[in-house]
Design a protein around this motif. Sequence first.
Motif, PDB file in Angstrom:
ATOM      1  N   SER A  90      -4.216  -1.361  -5.819  1.00 37.07           N
ATOM      2  CA  SER A  90      -5.122  -0.456  -5.058  1.00 37.07           C
ATOM      3  C   SER A  90      -5.046   0.654  -6.123  1.00 37.07           C
ATOM      4  CB  SER A  90      -4.890  -0.258  -3.717  1.00 37.07           C
ATOM      5  OG  SER A  90      -5.124  -1.532  -3.119  1.00 37.07           O
ATOM      6  N   ASN A  91      -4.395   1.000  -6.795  1.00 37.51           N
ATOM      7  CA  ASN A  91      -4.334   2.168  -7.658  1.00 37.51           C
ATOM      8  C   ASN A  91      -5.369   2.085  -8.816  1.00 37.51           C
ATOM      9  OD1 ASN A  91      -2.864   0.365  -8.960  1.00 37.51           O
ATOM     10  ND2 ASN A  91      -1.439   1.737  -9.744  1.00 37.51           N
ATOM     11  N   ARG A 134       2.731   0.693   4.735  1.00 37.81           N
ATOM     12  CA  ARG A 134       1.825   1.133   4.003  1.00 37.81           C
ATOM     13  C   ARG A 134       0.476   1.017   4.897  1.00 37.81           C
ATOM     14  NH1 ARG A 134       2.067  -2.045  -1.868  1.00 37.81           N
ATOM     15  NH2 ARG A 134       4.216  -1.253  -2.427  1.00 37.81           N
ATOM     16  N   ASN A 183      -3.419   1.067   4.014  1.00 44.58           N
ATOM     17  CA  ASN A 183      -4.229   0.724   2.586  1.00 44.58           C
ATOM     18  C   ASN A 183      -5.728   1.156   2.923  1.00 44.58           C
ATOM     19  OD1 ASN A 183      -2.320  -1.185   0.966  1.00 44.58           O
ATOM     20  ND2 ASN A 183      -1.955  -2.091   2.986  1.00 44.58           N
ATOM     21  N   PRO A 215      -3.894   8.508  -4.403  1.00 47.00           N
ATOM     22  CA  PRO A 215      -3.822   7.871  -5.841  1.00 47.00           C
ATOM     23  C   PRO A 215      -3.428   6.362  -5.818  1.00 47.00           C
ATOM     24  CG  PRO A 215      -2.458   9.668  -5.707  1.00 47.00           C
ATOM     25  CD  PRO A 215      -3.068   9.665  -4.606  1.00 47.00           C
ATOM     26  N   LYS A 216      -2.313   6.029  -5.080  1.00 48.02           N
ATOM     27  CA  LYS A 216      -1.848   4.538  -4.881  1.00 48.02           C
ATOM     28  C   LYS A 216      -2.634   3.586  -4.345  1.00 48.02           C
ATOM     29  CE  LYS A 216       2.038   5.748  -3.018  1.00 48.02           C
ATOM     30  NZ  LYS A 216       2.153   6.989  -2.692  1.00 48.02           N
ATOM     31  N   GLY A 217      -3.850   4.128  -3.509  1.00 44.13           N
ATOM     32  CA  GLY A 217      -4.620   3.224  -2.784  1.00 44.13           C
ATOM     33  C   GLY A 217      -4.072   2.813  -1.333  1.00 44.13           C
ATOM     34  N   TYR A 218      -2.702   3.345  -1.131  1.00 46.38           N
ATOM     35  CA  TYR A 218      -2.254   3.054   0.140  1.00 46.38           C
ATOM     36  C   TYR A 218      -1.336   4.227   0.342  1.00 46.38           C
ATOM     37  CZ  TYR A 218       1.611   1.533  -2.510  1.00 46.38           C
ATOM     38  OH  TYR A 218       2.760   1.428  -3.711  1.00 46.38           O
ATOM     39  N   ARG A 247      -6.137  -7.109  10.440  1.00 48.78           N
ATOM     40  CA  ARG A 247      -5.249  -6.904  11.461  1.00 48.78           C
ATOM     41  C   ARG A 247      -5.458  -8.242  12.143  1.00 48.78           C
ATOM     42  NH1 ARG A 247      -8.352  -2.954  14.297  1.00 48.78           N
ATOM     43  NH2 ARG A 247      -7.398  -1.484  12.933  1.00 48.78           N
ATOM     44  N   TYR A 263      -9.175   2.842   0.335  1.00 48.91           N
ATOM     45  CA  TYR A 263      -9.271   3.617  -0.862  1.00 48.91           C
ATOM     46  C   TYR A 263     -10.083   4.941  -0.790  1.00 48.91           C
ATOM     47  CZ  TYR A 263      -8.773  -1.128  -2.995  1.00 48.91           C
ATOM     48  OH  TYR A 263      -8.164  -2.268  -3.265  1.00 48.91           O
ATOM     49  N   TYR A 264      -9.638   5.885  -1.257  1.00 48.87           N
ATOM     50  CA  TYR A 264     -10.140   7.062  -1.358  1.00 48.87           C
ATOM     51  C   TYR A 264      -9.574   8.111  -2.675  1.00 48.87           C
ATOM     52  CZ  TYR A 264     -13.054  10.784   0.520  1.00 48.87           C
ATOM     53  OH  TYR A 264     -14.049  11.832   0.730  1.00 48.87           O
ATOM     54  N   PRO A 265     -10.282   8.985  -3.285  1.00 53.98           N
ATOM     55  CA  PRO A 265     -10.009   9.602  -4.545  1.00 53.98           C
ATOM     56  C   PRO A 265      -8.716  10.333  -4.330  1.00 53.98           C
ATOM     57  CG  PRO A 265     -12.164   9.748  -4.311  1.00 53.98           C
ATOM     58  CD  PRO A 265     -11.927   9.092  -2.988  1.00 53.98           C
ATOM     59  N   LEU A 324      -4.189  -9.709   5.078  1.00 54.96           N
ATOM     60  CA  LEU A 324      -3.720  -8.548   5.608  1.00 54.96           C
ATOM     61  C   LEU A 324      -4.514  -7.848   6.939  1.00 54.96           C
ATOM     62  CD1 LEU A 324      -2.028  -6.378   2.698  1.00 54.96           C
ATOM     63  CD2 LEU A 324      -0.976  -7.690   4.619  1.00 54.96           C
ATOM     64  N   ILE A 383     -12.152   1.646  10.367  1.00 55.31           N
ATOM     65  CA  ILE A 383     -11.219   1.040   9.100  1.00 55.31           C
ATOM     66  C   ILE A 383     -10.169   0.370   9.407  1.00 55.31           C
ATOM     67  CG2 ILE A 383     -10.044   1.674   6.899  1.00 55.31           C
ATOM     68  CD1 ILE A 383     -11.504   4.410   6.757  1.00 55.31           C
ATOM     69  N   ASP A 384      -9.862  -0.913   8.804  1.00 52.11           N
ATOM     70  CA  ASP A 384      -8.771  -1.696   9.285  1.00 52.11           C
ATOM     71  C   ASP A 384      -7.635  -1.413   8.066  1.00 52.11           C
ATOM     72  OD1 ASP A 384      -6.712  -3.490   9.395  1.00 52.11           O
ATOM     73  OD2 ASP A 384      -8.084  -5.355   9.388  1.00 52.11           O
ATOM     74  N   TYR A 385      -6.785  -0.731   8.483  1.00 50.04           N
ATOM     75  CA  TYR A 385      -5.744  -0.101   7.486  1.00 50.04           C
ATOM     76  C   TYR A 385      -4.698  -1.102   6.820  1.00 50.04           C
ATOM     77  CZ  TYR A 385      -7.507   4.522   8.486  1.00 50.04           C
ATOM     78  OH  TYR A 385      -8.346   5.581   8.554  1.00 50.04           O
ATOM     79  N   LYS A 386      -4.794  -2.268   7.475  1.00 51.33           N
ATOM     80  CA  LYS A 386      -4.129  -3.370   6.767  1.00 51.33           C
ATOM     81  C   LYS A 386      -2.512  -3.189   6.930  1.00 51.33           C
ATOM     82  CE  LYS A 386      -7.916  -5.340   4.374  1.00 51.33           C
ATOM     83  NZ  LYS A 386      -8.906  -4.433   4.200  1.00 51.33           N
ATOM     84  N   TYR A 387      -2.035  -2.310   7.759  1.00 50.33           N
ATOM     85  CA  TYR A 387      -0.433  -1.998   7.735  1.00 50.33           C
ATOM     86  C   TYR A 387       0.209  -3.015   7.363  1.00 50.33           C
ATOM     87  CZ  TYR A 387      -1.765   2.365  10.093  1.00 50.33           C
ATOM     88  OH  TYR A 387      -2.372   3.869  10.517  1.00 50.33           O
ATOM     89  N   TYR A 388       1.100  -2.896   6.375  1.00 47.76           N
ATOM     90  CA  TYR A 388       2.403  -3.903   6.368  1.00 47.76           C
ATOM     91  C   TYR A 388       3.651  -3.244   6.014  1.00 47.76           C
ATOM     92  CZ  TYR A 388       2.097  -4.629   1.125  1.00 47.76           C
ATOM     93  OH  TYR A 388       2.013  -4.448   0.055  1.00 47.76           O
TER      94      TYR A 388
END
Lengths: 473, 481
Positions: free
Chosen positions: B315-316, A77, A79, A86-89, B360, A81-83, B358, A264-269
């Motif tokens: 986050s949704n 994922r 992560n 939709p899931k936020g990720y 980094r 936020y942008y419109p 989460l 941006i730190d996308y906080k991948y996991y």
Amino acid sequence: MYKVVIGLEVHCEVKTNSKNFSSAKNAYSEYPNEYVDTTDLGLPGILPVANREAFRKSLMMSLALHCKTPDIVMFDRKNYYYPDLPKGYQITQETKPVGKDGYVMINVDGVDKKVLINNIHLEEDTASLDHFGDYSLIDYNRAGVPLLETVTEPCMYSVKEALAFLETLKGIFLYTDVSEARVDRGQIRCDVNVSLMDENSTELGTKVEMKNINSFNNVKLAIETEIERQTEILNNGGKVLQETRRFSEEDLKTYPMRSKVDAIDYKYYIEPNIPPIKIEDSWIEEIKKDIPMLPFERVEKYMNVYGLSRYDSDIIVKDKKVSDYFEETISLGTNPKSSANWLTSIILGYLNKNELSIDDLYLTPQMLHELIKMIDDGEISSKQSKEVFIKCIEEKINPKDVVKSLGITQITDDKTIRDIVVRVLDSHPDLIEDHRKGKNTFDFFVGQVMKETRGKANPSITASIIKDEIDKR
Amino acid sequence: METIMDLRKSLDDKKVTSEELFKKSNTLAHKYQEEYNSFVTIIDDYKHVNSNSLIDGIPFAIKDNFSTKGILTTASSNILKDYVPVYDATAYKKLIESGGVLVGKTVLDELAMGGTGTTGHTGIVKNPWDKSRQIGGSSAGSASSVALGIVPFSIGSDTGDSIRKPASFGGIVGFKPTYGRISRYGLFAFASSLDHVGCFTRCVRDAAIVTDILKGKDERDMTSLPDENINYVDLLDNDIKGKKLFYIKELTDLNLYKDSGSETIEVLNKFKETIEKLKSIGFIIEEVSFDEKLLKAIYPAYMTISCAEATSNNSNLTGIPFGPRGEGDNINDIMFDARTKGFSELIKRRFILGSYILQRENQERLFKNAQRLRRIIVDKTNELFKTYDAMILPAGGGIAPKFDSEIDRMSPRYLMLENHLVIANFGGFPSITIPSGFVNNMPIAINITGRQFEDGLVLNIANKIEEQLGYKGIIKEEYDV
């Protein structure tokens, strides 16, 4: 002087029936929100279901780019936020991309070059936003469409190389049928990294990234614009900032979007809803078998084996269907050069003029083979063959039947032609004199013979008989 | 108190109709609503799909974090207070198709995060055995609705102990099967790798009945397990003689609790009594040692992983595609405002923690380490499962807490005893909590956790224990109507 270093990230939509993680249709629509399901809207409780076909095609592309494939199917994922998300990720691949450490061969001005691929990964597209005065609308048709991102190393040193890479990559997408790669539908988009380094240096300069460039021409313009901007900064003793810039095609300038510190730190996991699935070797082997010979290799073969020019080879491989047509014609025993000439000068010209695809062509490779054979056998002249071609495709009649129905088989018989030649020469003794004095009346005699035979006389036979008869007198 | 099988018999003998059962449930739901607050939504229209399943015609309740088409589903959060789903969760759909009759959507701790039943946007849920006490959470309303006798069974979700802990406080059975046994499709995700669907019932047999209906492969949930050709109900009466159980010394040894309150001591004493009773019917039960460091790590590892996943999963909720739209001049402010207003402080705290975990620079030290701990704890448990068929422990260190109590519940030892149920979420193990007696007139419970995939064995063992202990179908007298 500075040397430019370019890296590309190419996003290309994968052709599948359904979206990457939902059962909604993956298709283009002019109507917003036509192909949407609960998953694409990110409604509470939804779960992703990975699309096997999208993964298979991604593996195919990975193999076509000579990449190392992973041992398991895995997604991560990303992560933010942008419109349009939709899931936020976004579900993407960070840990185990579908391909790593590959390369693509390109040819720039006759010189082969290896472009290194850092990785290729499968992800999902975002929704698209339409901005109006003081509001924006969201279209989820695109949300969740499988998207394959190819990331190169910073290893291209000119606009030409970058464009050659893009064209080559697009060709591979089309040949493997992984994507339709249609620029007009936004199916292929680019992020471009540009940096300048001192000509004598070995250290890379500071890179600037330009995001979401939607056509190859804009890639060219964006790189040129950025080279100009960075050159000016460096020439004035300044420092290029590491940042993301936006390219504006309106005024051909790039504008700052965000600097490195704002990155941006996308906080991948790891995406927990998709269990790791082992990729069997047998699956990989199966996919390998489905990869056709690609444009770069075909060009090599056409030049080295068939003796075609690079120019003609390039034209033929541009469309896989044309290339396949060519190869099928050759496989019937037709001379490769004749086939290539027919394709590049007559057939493609006709198709382009009438905005048709080779699929629409009535003339099959078998028919082209017969047509060329009739020319080679002297049954029809090359001039006649063009008429036959037109009549064949416009009236959908087999070339042999066209020739029969038009009665345009060629006259090759010596006696028949000689009788006519003698008659023509007899009625123009003055012109024979002129010919002897060095005046060009030869073509006139040929023309007269053609006129009498309604163009059916074999031109070369006619010419040699005329010469022979004049010499006799 | 009547179980599913009792009601089944009454229905089959035509002593009562499904609609009458529904009306009774509906009346009770309304009657107790103000006092106990079990429901976010009470359904007043009787809707029934005919089926030949065991639950055909029988009323049930479901936690308000399951997507129910056309029925308000809030997850007890302001950010979803008007959200009406457009699709059905698989678990809900299966129950409806099996003839279950929906009585209501139950209150939870906001977004299923929390264990008190006090953080839902419509107010706190009270314990039917003592109104001054919590029922626990997060599946608070699902527990109270069964404990009050409103419905014979209800559906909950369990990420840390959210079914099994409130079941223990309410004197009822709470079961969560193996991870993947029941589809999570339509369950609002809290922490996907830990989330389970499960049920509250009045007896072990009913838990098996409900699980038999809910289980199975779901094409919409890639983590769902393949179908099996067995019914757990059919395994309930298997002979358990010689089955080996273990309990953990570091959690149950009275010598370690010298400074603890009398309640905990009593819970542990009762546990030892229970063990002796079970040995007498043929169970082999042994005490084993489990690295205390690992036990202490359970709670922090759980919080680390669950907060991280929760941040992403929720986050949704931006008020953009659905939910209350925030105010602001730009899109970030609009989303920011929606989330600021939509979540309680506790939730924001978890999201901030999750986000931090989460990041980094923190992932390796926090998130990855927590995952490593999880793996070590699961490996250790699996190793014990090579020797033993299941683990048996007190469900917690005490009885349902008072609403105003915070006292000595944070001691490390107590935290260990209070949070071991998470082991079953870490490993995806089937785990059931059943009533085992009373302390200070409040129900207490034991928990049985077994090997992954062996849901049938866990239910079988639990059923035999239930028979022996005799606390099946307990309910506070005044509710026994």
